[in-house]
Write an enzyme that holds these catalytic residues in place. Structure first.
Site, PDB file in Angstrom:
ATOM      1  N   GLY A  34       0.725  -1.087  -0.062  1.00  0.00           N
ATOM      2  CA  GLY A  34       0.065   0.042  -0.045  1.00  0.00           C
ATOM      3  C   GLY A  34       0.819   1.234   0.007  1.00  0.00           C
ATOM      4  O   GLY A  34       2.162   1.345   0.097  1.00  0.00           O
TER       5      GLY A  34
ATOM      6  N   HIS B 103      -4.707   1.196   7.465  1.00  0.00           N
ATOM      7  CA  HIS B 103      -3.351   1.848   7.799  1.00  0.00           C
ATOM      8  C   HIS B 103      -3.185   2.954   6.836  1.00  0.00           C
ATOM      9  O   HIS B 103      -2.552   3.927   7.212  1.00  0.00           O
ATOM     10  CB  HIS B 103      -2.128   0.922   7.565  1.00  0.00           C
ATOM     11  N   GLU B 104      -3.526   2.829   5.462  1.00  0.00           N
ATOM     12  CA  GLU B 104      -3.489   3.717   4.365  1.00  0.00           C
ATOM     13  C   GLU B 104      -4.392   5.021   4.953  1.00  0.00           C
ATOM     14  O   GLU B 104      -3.801   6.228   4.695  1.00  0.00           O
ATOM     15  CB  GLU B 104      -3.607   3.269   3.020  1.00  0.00           C
TER      16      GLU B 104
ATOM     17  N   GLN C  47       2.860  10.207   1.734  1.00  0.00           N
ATOM     18  CA  GLN C  47       4.158   9.454   1.824  1.00  0.00           C
ATOM     19  C   GLN C  47       4.845   9.751   1.007  1.00  0.00           C
ATOM     20  O   GLN C  47       6.335   9.605   0.973  1.00  0.00           O
ATOM     21  CB  GLN C  47       3.986   7.921   1.865  1.00  0.00           C
TER      22      GLN C  47
HETATM   23  O1  K1U Z   1       1.713   2.442   3.852  1.00  0.00           O
HETATM   24  C1  K1U Z   1       2.884   1.874   4.063  1.00  0.00           C
HETATM   25  O2  K1U Z   1       3.501   2.131   4.531  1.00  0.00           O
HETATM   26  C2  K1U Z   1       2.942   0.702   3.028  1.00  0.00           C
HETATM   27  C3  K1U Z   1       2.913  -0.521   4.156  1.00  0.00           C
HETATM   28  C4  K1U Z   1       1.468  -1.126   4.031  1.00  0.00           C
HETATM   29  C5  K1U Z   1       0.942  -2.069   5.528  1.00  0.00           C
HETATM   30  C6  K1U Z   1       1.880  -3.063   5.633  1.00  0.00           C
HETATM   31  C7  K1U Z   1       1.456  -3.948   6.614  1.00  0.00           C
HETATM   32  C8  K1U Z   1       0.470  -3.850   7.150  1.00  0.00           C
HETATM   33  C9  K1U Z   1      -0.538  -2.742   6.892  1.00  0.00           C
HETATM   34  C10 K1U Z   1      -0.110  -1.812   5.823  1.00  0.00           C
HETATM   35  C11 K1U Z   1       3.586  -1.553   3.549  1.00  0.00           C
HETATM   36  O3  K1U Z   1       3.429  -2.136   2.307  1.00  0.00           O
HETATM   37  S1  K1U Z   1       5.037  -2.041   4.481  1.00  0.00           S
HETATM   38  C12 K1U Z   1       5.897  -3.653   3.328  1.00  0.00           C
HETATM   39  C13 K1U Z   1       5.169  -4.848   3.535  1.00  0.00           C
HETATM   40  O4  K1U Z   1       4.374  -5.179   4.306  1.00  0.00           O
HETATM   41  C14 K1U Z   1       5.145  -5.685   2.496  1.00  0.00           C
HETATM   42  C15 K1U Z   1       6.127  -5.663   1.208  1.00  0.00           C
HETATM   43  C16 K1U Z   1       6.339  -6.639   0.752  1.00  0.00           C
HETATM   44  C17 K1U Z   1       5.605  -7.870   0.522  1.00  0.00           C
HETATM   45  C18 K1U Z   1       4.659  -7.801   1.604  1.00  0.00           C
HETATM   46  C19 K1U Z   1       4.457  -6.805   2.721  1.00  0.00           C
HETATM   47 ZN    ZN Z   2       2.701   3.376   6.359  1.00  0.00          ZN
END
Ligand code: K1U
Ligand code: ZN
Length: 224
Positions: A95, A186-187, A100
């Site tokens: 996401g 989260h977003e 960001q």
């Molecule tokens: O918003 C963001 O900072 C992105 C974030 C979103 C998120 C992750 C986990 C739980 C809720 C929301 C990320 O994508 S962090 C990276 C991540 O979780 C990931 C990366 C590659 C494959 C799988 C997961």
């Molecule tokens: Zn985040």
């Protein structure tokens, strides 16, 4: 005749692969040339815009502000969404919210399909709103692209119904569960200036913030 058609097709495929590699700025495993399955997946190829935006790292005042709604879906909004998707896939993440990348508008992109064998499902949510939250909670070890390499278990409603506007202007309404529900919450939090560390106690939050300040100092020193 058949052979020259074949040679022509091979030459075209080779040239297309070369062009895709030259324009690609992401990780090798996501590159269409290194990952031929990606080449067959138009969902992923569509987002090679050649523009990856830098992601802000906490602490940054822009990550603490409430974003403004999008009033009209213009080419600028569509370009922002494309570049956010490319930035998200490159990071990699599941996401990304507009603040960001320093844009204070209510735009979110997501794709929680983690299995590369399954088709990608990129979604762009303009002005997303939570209409309903389940009473049941779900706990997930969350990360954040603005808080690299820090993770914490956060409990949120297990299911949410969300309304948003799609890039073609049509109203959308969907009930999310599992990782999609965690991610969309989260977003949307990002659009309201809230980070996952705001759900933690003050000591843990302060410890993570200090680590991020140190990371930013080191990156600045290295010019990265
Ligand atoms: O918003 C963001 O900072 C992105 C974030 C979103 C998120 C992750 C986990 C739980 C809720 C929301 C990320 O994508 S962090 C990276 C991540 O979780 C990931 C990366 C590659 C494959 C799988 C997961
Ligand atoms: Zn985040």
């Amino acid at each position: 005749m058949g052979l020259s058609k074949d040679i022509g097709a091979h030459l075209f495929a080779g040239l297309a692969g070369l062009l895709a590699t030259v324009r690609w700025g992401g990780k090798p495993r996501d590159c269409p040339r290194h990952n031929p399955a990606g080449l067959r997946d138009p969902g992923r190829l569509h987002y090679i815009t050649g523009m990856i935006r830098p992601i802000l790292i906490h602490p940054d005042p822009r990550l603490k502000k409430v974003c403004d709604p999008v009033v009209e879906i213009t080419d600028e909004v569509r370009r922002l969404a494309d570049e956010m998707l490319e930035t998200m896939y490159d990071a990699p993440g599941i996401g990304l919210a507009a603040p960001q990348v320093g844009v204070m508008r209510r735009v979110v992109v997501m794709d929680c399909v983690k299995d590369p064998a399954l088709p990608a499902r990129p979604i762009v949510l303009v002005n997303p709103e939570v209409l309903w939250r389940s009473e049941e909670l779900s706990t997930y070890e969350e990360g954040c692209l603005s808080i690299p390499e820090q993770y914490a278990e956060i409990s949120r409603p297990a299911e949410v119904r969300v309304r948003w506007t799609a890039l073609d202007g049509s109203p959308q309404d969907e009930q999310f569960a599992g990782l999609w529900a965690t991610c969309v919450q989260h977003e949307i939090d990002h659009l309201d200036g809230k980070l996952f560390i705001d759900y933690l106690g003050p000591l843990k939050r302060q410890m993570i913030t200090r680590k991020m300040e140190k990371l930013k100092r080191e990156r600045a020193r290295l010019g990265a």
